[in-house]
Enzyme design. Structure first.
Site, mmCIF file in Angstrom:
data_model
loop_
_atom_site.group_PDB
_atom_site.id
_atom_site.type_symbol
_atom_site.label_atom_id
_atom_site.label_comp_id
_atom_site.label_asym_id
_atom_site.label_seq_id
_atom_site.Cartn_x
_atom_site.Cartn_y
_atom_site.Cartn_z
ATOM 1 N N GLU A 148 17.167 -18.722 -4.032
ATOM 2 C CA GLU A 148 16.932 -17.352 -4.476
ATOM 3 C C GLU A 148 16.636 -17.301 -5.976
ATOM 4 O O GLU A 148 15.753 -16.545 -6.420
ATOM 5 C CB GLU A 148 18.144 -16.483 -4.140
ATOM 6 C CG GLU A 148 18.058 -15.045 -4.599
ATOM 7 C CD GLU A 148 16.925 -14.242 -4.004
ATOM 8 O OE1 GLU A 148 16.675 -13.123 -4.487
ATOM 9 O OE2 GLU A 148 16.263 -14.724 -3.055
ATOM 10 N N TRP A 151 -3.580 -2.396 -1.424
ATOM 11 C CA TRP A 151 -3.339 -3.810 -1.695
ATOM 12 C C TRP A 151 -4.328 -4.566 -0.820
ATOM 13 O O TRP A 151 -4.254 -4.530 0.397
ATOM 14 C CB TRP A 151 -1.905 -4.168 -1.345
ATOM 15 C CG TRP A 151 -1.433 -5.494 -1.868
ATOM 16 C CD1 TRP A 151 -0.952 -5.771 -3.107
ATOM 17 C CD2 TRP A 151 -1.366 -6.732 -1.135
ATOM 18 N NE1 TRP A 151 -0.584 -7.092 -3.203
ATOM 19 C CE2 TRP A 151 -0.826 -7.703 -2.010
ATOM 20 C CE3 TRP A 151 -1.692 -7.104 0.163
ATOM 21 C CZ2 TRP A 151 -0.625 -9.030 -1.611
ATOM 22 C CZ3 TRP A 151 -1.501 -8.416 0.560
ATOM 23 C CH2 TRP A 151 -0.966 -9.364 -0.338
ATOM 24 N N CYS A 169 0.834 -1.192 0.000
ATOM 25 C CA CYS A 169 0.000 0.000 0.000
ATOM 26 C C CYS A 169 0.874 1.250 0.000
ATOM 27 O O CYS A 169 2.068 1.191 0.267
ATOM 28 C CB CYS A 169 -0.948 0.041 1.183
ATOM 29 S SG CYS A 169 -2.085 -1.335 1.314
ATOM 30 N N HIS A 188 15.933 -37.706 -3.640
ATOM 31 C CA HIS A 188 15.075 -38.154 -2.544
ATOM 32 C C HIS A 188 13.621 -37.744 -2.776
ATOM 33 O O HIS A 188 12.881 -37.490 -1.830
ATOM 34 C CB HIS A 188 15.576 -37.593 -1.214
ATOM 35 C CG HIS A 188 16.911 -38.130 -0.814
ATOM 36 N ND1 HIS A 188 17.081 -39.407 -0.330
ATOM 37 C CD2 HIS A 188 18.150 -37.580 -0.857
ATOM 38 C CE1 HIS A 188 18.366 -39.616 -0.077
ATOM 39 N NE2 HIS A 188 19.036 -38.518 -0.390
ATOM 40 N N GLU A 227 8.623 -15.029 -8.775
ATOM 41 C CA GLU A 227 8.101 -13.699 -8.460
ATOM 42 C C GLU A 227 7.686 -12.906 -9.682
ATOM 43 O O GLU A 227 6.642 -12.247 -9.670
ATOM 44 C CB GLU A 227 9.174 -12.885 -7.713
ATOM 45 C CG GLU A 227 9.343 -13.242 -6.252
ATOM 46 C CD GLU A 227 10.409 -12.379 -5.600
ATOM 47 O OE1 GLU A 227 10.148 -11.863 -4.504
ATOM 48 O OE2 GLU A 227 11.504 -12.225 -6.182
ATOM 49 N N ARG A 272 5.393 -0.477 -4.559
ATOM 50 C CA ARG A 272 5.041 -1.151 -3.309
ATOM 51 C C ARG A 272 3.965 -2.212 -3.515
ATOM 52 O O ARG A 272 3.756 -3.053 -2.655
ATOM 53 C CB ARG A 272 4.568 -0.128 -2.281
ATOM 54 C CG ARG A 272 5.657 0.840 -1.846
ATOM 55 C CD ARG A 272 5.103 1.959 -0.995
ATOM 56 N NE ARG A 272 4.604 1.485 0.269
ATOM 57 C CZ ARG A 272 5.328 1.374 1.380
ATOM 58 N NH1 ARG A 272 6.610 1.680 1.355
ATOM 59 N NH2 ARG A 272 4.790 0.953 2.495
ATOM 60 N N ASN A 287 -2.714 2.111 5.852
ATOM 61 C CA ASN A 287 -1.887 0.932 5.589
ATOM 62 C C ASN A 287 -1.900 0.076 6.848
ATOM 63 O O ASN A 287 -1.673 0.589 7.943
ATOM 64 C CB ASN A 287 -0.445 1.321 5.275
ATOM 65 C CG ASN A 287 -0.305 2.036 3.946
ATOM 66 O OD1 ASN A 287 -1.260 2.131 3.182
ATOM 67 N ND2 ASN A 287 0.880 2.548 3.685
ATOM 68 N N GLY A 288 -2.090 -1.220 6.698
ATOM 69 C CA GLY A 288 -2.066 -2.102 7.858
ATOM 70 C C GLY A 288 -3.324 -2.948 7.936
ATOM 71 O O GLY A 288 -4.118 -3.033 6.988
ATOM 72 N N LYS A 339 13.183 -15.790 -7.582
ATOM 73 C CA LYS A 339 13.150 -14.711 -8.571
ATOM 74 C C LYS A 339 12.299 -15.102 -9.780
ATOM 75 O O LYS A 339 11.521 -14.304 -10.294
ATOM 76 C CB LYS A 339 14.573 -14.362 -9.038
ATOM 77 C CG LYS A 339 15.361 -13.563 -8.046
ATOM 78 C CD LYS A 339 14.796 -12.160 -7.896
ATOM 79 C CE LYS A 339 15.111 -11.567 -6.535
ATOM 80 N NZ LYS A 339 14.357 -12.104 -5.423
ATOM 81 N N LYS A 355 6.357 -4.641 -2.291
ATOM 82 C CA LYS A 355 7.780 -4.512 -2.004
ATOM 83 C C LYS A 355 8.067 -4.724 -0.527
ATOM 84 O O LYS A 355 9.007 -5.411 -0.154
ATOM 85 C CB LYS A 355 8.262 -3.119 -2.440
ATOM 86 C CG LYS A 355 9.745 -2.861 -2.161
ATOM 87 C CD LYS A 355 10.635 -3.819 -2.940
ATOM 88 C CE LYS A 355 12.100 -3.526 -2.728
ATOM 89 N NZ LYS A 355 12.961 -4.558 -3.324
#
Length: 622
Positions: free
Chosen positions: A495, A74, A2, A518, A502, A27, A100-101, A499, A617
């Site tokens: 990582e 968001w 947000c 395995h 995402e 964001r 926000n929150g 990426k 973000k």
């Protein structure tokens, strides 16, 4: 997640709010809106979708509207539609709020307000905040024990009274039509900054929305509020106790958050890594004395040297950097170390013994799960140190001490330069602790010398961007990938997979290469891309065996290898090389091709790299 922008000054507010919201697009959001005040009427425009959709419905800017609030949402409570978009008005039409929150007890408060004949127009928790403020403002003293202090502004009191009923996290910007020269901001958990300009003020959730207008700002702490008028601002706690805040310099410039000729912020930040890491190491490497100077934690180095256990806690990309750090501390300093997901840390009754030090890692310094882990560790008596990028952030203030990355703002949602900087800082710290207790000065000097060469070696890897794009093009049609590595490169495999997920929305798994047989080897089918990090090191022969296993089952082999490795060239379908480096320094190099691979795959699939779906973000809610 947000974004909040609010303006009070002499200029027309609407274009400043829209421009500020655009600065905060990175964001993550799914709707946007503004509320503007001139005279005694609040004008709201909001819509689902992008800021461009908001711009399409905005009226011409009104020169009388010099006060306003804006928001990119968001979705949490309520689907992403126009009704649930911010700003929200209270039931009287006098109070506008952006938030926000998350308010955890909003349902209980909503039910109580409905018994008081308050009607709601949305499904959001934020409208409850507006309604609660409006209720206390309209009904004077409200509940028992809630009288105002002598001379206190009635609306300020109503805001404080409402805040005392809220459970959860919030960054709020609030205005009231009865006070066309007043803007209120309140913080608990979500970041909130007041930019202080020349007879103008910008309240925002991120400095990126401020720096075009001023580089002077105050950073609110939890349970603080700021009241802004054309005459100035004053800060206090939500319990009405005055607090003094220092005006600080914002640490980055407008130029640093512009694209600078790159098509996306992510690509810009990938290519910034040589300079960013040089800056990160600048002034911290003392070659003359074979030491590393980390001034932010200098007074804690003796305690770190004596510590019996290190816990690294982080989320997402920072968690992968922490895994590299765990390996570094154990190998170089022989300190028992473990990495914990911050989102799980406070819920699993963690063991914090005497001599335990907790390292908290976050690019933004605002990650709510990581901040909660910091508070939990402090309550249990641990020394808590932070590694963050954003100066003045919540984690930077909550920890006992810390180290800043100093790599400039990271705008791309998918973190790149922050990861390599986090690993760089962890490497410097591990070398210094190792020099103090386990490795020789000559060994430390060797590692420092090699570390100082990393930026130049990254530049050499970046020269292969076009080649990596060709590899991505040859495999981008495949919807399932594996990323495999051993030792220090196992976290890099995690990582790399993250990426790709995402920004390209390709399903990918990162695994220790030995674990493939395995179970996950069952996933291998004809043409499935398997990305191996097979650089020089003690486990090279082992990972060559893993490559053979995948190749025998029809997998398509993409290899990140050390320059000059002719043996691996013969078995790879696609080869990317990196300059030679000691194994424990390789993650700063091996991750770069994987960043580029993910970037090019996303672009080739037609996705907006800087605005990946469903992602924000900075995750400032649970």
């Amino acid at each position: 997640m947000c974004g909040i922008v609010a303006y009070l000054g002499r200029k027309v507010a609407q274009p400043i709010l829209v421009e500020g919201l655009k600065r905060l697009e990175y964001r993550g959001y799914d709707s946007a809106g503004v509320a503007l005040l001139a005279g005694d009427a609040i004008r709201i425009k909001k819509t689902s979708g992008r800021i461009s959709a908001l711009e399409a419905i905005l009226d011409e800017p009104d020169s009388a509207e010099c006060l306003g609030v804006g928001h990119t949402r968001w979705a949490t409570h309520g689907e992403p539609n126009t009704a649930n978009a911010h700003p929200h008005l209270d039931y009287t039409g006098k109070v506008a709020v952006v938030h926000n929150g998350i308010i955890e007890n909003y349902s209980t408060l909503r039910t109580w307000l409905q018994t008081e004949h308050v009607e709601f127009a949305s499904e959001t928790d934020t409208e409850v905040i507006a309604a609660l403020i409006g209720y206390f403002y309209a009904n004077g003293s409200g509940l028992e024990g809630s009288e105002r202090s002598d001379g206190q502004n009635r609306f300020e009191w109503a805001v404080q009274r409402a805040i005392q009923e809220l459970h959860g996290t919030f960054g709020l910007a609030i205005l009231c039509s009865d006070f066309p020269d007043m803007l209120i901001g309140v913080k608990r958990g979500s970041p909130l900054i007041l930019g202080v300009g020349d007879n103008e003020y910008i309240l925002a959730s991120d400095a990126a929305a401020i720096v075009e207008h001023t580089t002077q700002a105050i950073y609110l702490s939890d349970n603080e509020m700021v009241t802004v008028t054309s005459q100035g601002f004053h800060t206090k706690t939500i319990d009405n106790v005055t607090v003094s805040k220092d005006v600080k310099q914002i640490e980055f410039s407008l130029e640093q958050i512009e694209l600078g000729g790159f098509p996306y912020h992510m690509l810009k930040e990938i290519f910034e890594q040589p300079k960013a890491l040089s800056t990160c190491m600048g002034g911290r490497i003392d070659r003359q004395n074979n030491k590393i100077k980390l001034g932010g934690i200098a007074s804690y180095l003796r305690e770190l040297t004596r510590t019996r256990r290190l816990i690294l806690t982080a989320c997402g990309t920072a968690f992968h950097a922490s895994l590299v750090g765990e390996f570094l501390f154990e190998q170089l300093a022989r300190i028992p170390a473990e990495t914990e997901y911050a989102s799980e840390f406070r819920y699993r009754n963690p063991i914090i013994e005497d001599g335990t030090v907790v390292l908290s890692i976050s690019q933004s310094g605002e990650t709510l799960d990581t901040l909660a882990a910091v508070e939990e560790a402090k309550e249990r008596g641990a020394t808590v140190l932070g590694i963050v990028n954003v100066v003045g952030s919540s984690i930077a203030r909550a920890t006992d001490a810390g180290i800043y990355l100093h790599v400039g703002p990271e705008i791309g949602v998918a973190s790149t330069k922050a990861f390599t900087a986090q690993v760089t800082v962890l490497t410097m710290l591990a070398i210094e602790l190792g020099r103090r207790k386990h490795i020789s000065s000559d060994q430390a000097d060797g590692y420092i010398s090699e570390l100082s060469q990393i930026p130049d070696k990254i530049s050499q890897i970046l020269d292969q961007s076009d080649h990596i794009r060709e590899i991505a093009s040859a495999n981008v049609d495949r919807d399932n990938w594996l990323f495999l590595g051993r030792g220090f490169n196992y976290p890099v495999a995690l990582e790399g997979a993250l990426k790709l997920k995402e920004i390209s929305y390709i399903h990918a798994e990162g695994l220790p290469a030995a674990e493939m047989k395995h179970g996950p080897i069952a996933l291998i089918n004809d043409g499935m891309p398997a990305v191996f990090i097979a650089t020089s090191g003690p486990q090279y022969d082992k990972i060559m065996g893993n490559i053979a296993e995948v190749k025998a089952r029809g997998g398509r082999i993409i290899v990140v290898a050390t320059q000059g490795d002719e043996r691996i060239e013969r078995c790879a379908d696609h080869l990317i090389t990196i300059p030679d480096a000691p194994e424990l320094l390789q993650p700063m190099l091996t991750v770069v091709p994987l960043q580029l691979l993910a970037y090019h795959a996303a672009v080739l699939r037609g996705h907006d790299v800087d605005k990946p779906r469903n992602l924000a973000k900075s995750v400032t809610v649970e």
